[in-house]
Design a protein around this motif. Structure first.
Motif, PDB file in Angstrom:
ATOM      1  N   LEU A 154      17.447  50.710 -11.661  1.00 16.05           N
ATOM      2  CA  LEU A 154      16.116  51.288 -11.906  1.00 16.05           C
ATOM      3  C   LEU A 154      15.105  50.170 -12.176  1.00 16.05           C
ATOM      4  N   PRO A 155      14.831  49.340 -11.149  1.00 11.82           N
ATOM      5  CA  PRO A 155      13.986  48.160 -11.384  1.00 11.82           C
ATOM      6  C   PRO A 155      12.564  48.522 -11.812  1.00 11.82           C
ATOM      7  N   MET A 156      12.148  49.762 -11.566  1.00 13.64           N
ATOM      8  CA  MET A 156      10.777  50.143 -11.910  1.00 13.64           C
ATOM      9  C   MET A 156      10.645  50.576 -13.371  1.00 13.64           C
ATOM     10  N   MET A 157      11.780  50.633 -14.089  1.00 18.20           N
ATOM     11  CA  MET A 157      11.721  51.126 -15.474  1.00 18.20           C
ATOM     12  C   MET A 157      11.531  49.967 -16.441  1.00 18.20           C
ATOM     13  N   ASP A 158      10.676  50.156 -17.433  1.00 13.63           N
ATOM     14  CA  ASP A 158      10.479  49.136 -18.469  1.00 13.63           C
ATOM     15  C   ASP A 158      11.655  49.238 -19.453  1.00 13.63           C
TER      16      ASP A 158
END
Ligand code: PYC
Length: 413
Positions: A154-158
């Motif tokens: 989930l590279p888009m998650m902080d």
């Protein structure tokens, strides 16, 4: 071509077949009357007719089919529960879900996505490990994953969740899925109708009659029906229906709200849940984000929406996905969750002979639809609680034998 299509569209010679009949009046009597034409009531009717050959079945709905929680939930399907009773039950449901579209002859847009439950604290991580062990033991695909694996998936998650709630692990459940909720109600309604089940919309139950501790009939806004067998499969109104049958239960009712964004280019495949941040989200085939948070904090029998819910949820979504700032919310709505003290449903026989209950679903009724239909129908047909629902029986509160499922909730309470 376009002209010919238009002619066909406007011609009364090619009417779209109705999904199910609309009977003009109530029958005088029925073998089984089901209160509530949501997924559960319709699935029970379908299974009673299909598996048990019972034909004189009437389903009563005070609104329109699927107008309760079936059409108001966030469509998440999973079996990564905490108790062995819950895991076995929902695992059977997932098995039934996988083939439900072909069974009902309707595309339910069933889509396996994978499901992450995020841990931000050691206490949550401990519960997730426990769930993973119970799941694995019962053959359900769940495992605890570490922050590196989550960040890769989930590279888009902080991963710091806005800097105040770093993600320290997650329970990954590959079978997690979503489906098109209203199609489920329509599919079961059509299949039940084809087997002779009568569905009566706009028909409210006003009273339940008993004689000698046994069901004898129902009074409704459309007239009376004689019957020795009633199944209550409503949500939000269970305490009212129980009172009509002279029963009380520990169920209390809280609203659960949800909202949906404008459609976005596809960026989110799995379902993401954070109980601590009060967020769960998935992306539909149309690109909308379907999002929910915790139960409303007060008991309330109303499906109103609140601004506070929308702003709090948006804030928590931005903690995890800051790039969504500027995305519009298109709609919000609410359902009514029947909560029980142990977060497990109440299913099967009751102290009134011939009165069966399918209730107390809290925040997870949709995913149980096929298995609730199967097990309730078998219970009604045999007058014995099906083995998969024995942990959810009416008497467990009196025996202090609770089926404590709170640790599997996606929703904060
Ligand atoms: O049980 O997965 C769940 C759920 C998500 C939202 C409400 N319930």
């Amino acid at each position: 071509m376009a002209w010919r299509l238009l002619k066909i569209g406007l011609s009364s010679r090619y009417p779209e077949p109705r999904m199910f009949r609309q009977p003009a009046r109530l029958p005088k009597g029925a073998d089984v009357v089901i209160i509530g034409a949501g997924g559960h009531g319709l699935a029970c009717a379908y299974n009673l007719a299909k598996q048990h050959g019972i034909r004189r079945i009437a389903v009563l709905e005070k609104g329109y089919i699927g107008s309760g929680n079936t059409g108001r939930n966030t469509t998440i399907i999973r079996s990564n529960y905490l108790t062995p009773e819950g895991v076995r039950f929902y695992d059977r449901s997932v098995q039934l879900w996988r083939n439900l579209g072909p069974t009902l002859g309707l595309n339910l847009f069933y889509s396996t996505r994978g499901h992450y439950t995020l841990a931000h604290t050691d206490a949550t991580l401990r519960t997730l490990r426990w769930r993973a062990e119970v799941n694995k033991h019962l053959g359900v695909d769940s495992r605890v994953v570490n922050p590196d694996e989550i960040a890769r998936a989930l590279p888009m998650m902080d991963m710091s969740a806005g800097g105040h709630a770093p993600i320290i692990g997650a329970l990954y459940h590959a079978p997690g899925a979503v489906a098109r909720h209203d199609a489920v109600a329509w599919g079961y309604a059509r299949a039940a109708d084809q087997l002779g089940v009568e569905i009566h919309q706009q028909t409210e139950v006003l009273g339940i009659d008993t004689r000698g501790g046994r069901i004898s009939g129902l009074r409704t806004s459309g007239g009376n029906i004689a019957t020795n067998c009633v199944v209550s499969a409503v949500a939000g109104y269970t305490p009212r229906v129980l009172r009509m049958a002279g029963l009380t239960s520990p169920i209390y009712v809280h609203p659960l709200q949800a909202m949906v964004s404008e459609p976005l280019k596809r960026w989110l495949d799995p379902i993401i849940v954070s109980g601590s941040l009060h967020v769960y989200v998935s992306q539909t085939a149309r690109g909308e984000l379907v999002m929910g948070a915790s139960l409303d904090p007060r008991e309330l029998h109303s499906t109103r929406s609140s601004r506070e819910f929308m702003t709090d949820l948006a804030q928590h979504m931005l903690d995890l996905f800051p790039f969504l700032a500027g995305v519009k919310v298109n709609r919000q709505w609410a359902g009514l969750a029947d909560m029980t003290p142990d977060f497990a449903p109440i299913m099967g026989r009751t102290p009134v002979d011939g009165f069966f209950l399918d209730a107390g679903w809290g925040t997870w009724g949709f995913k149980a639809t096929p298995v609730a239909g199967e097990t309730m129908a078998a219970t009604v047909a045999s007058n014995r609680n099906h083995e998969l629902i024995q942990g959810f029986d009416w008497g467990r509160f009196e025996r202090f034998e609770l089926t404590g499922e709170k640790g599997a909730a996606s929703v904060g309470h």
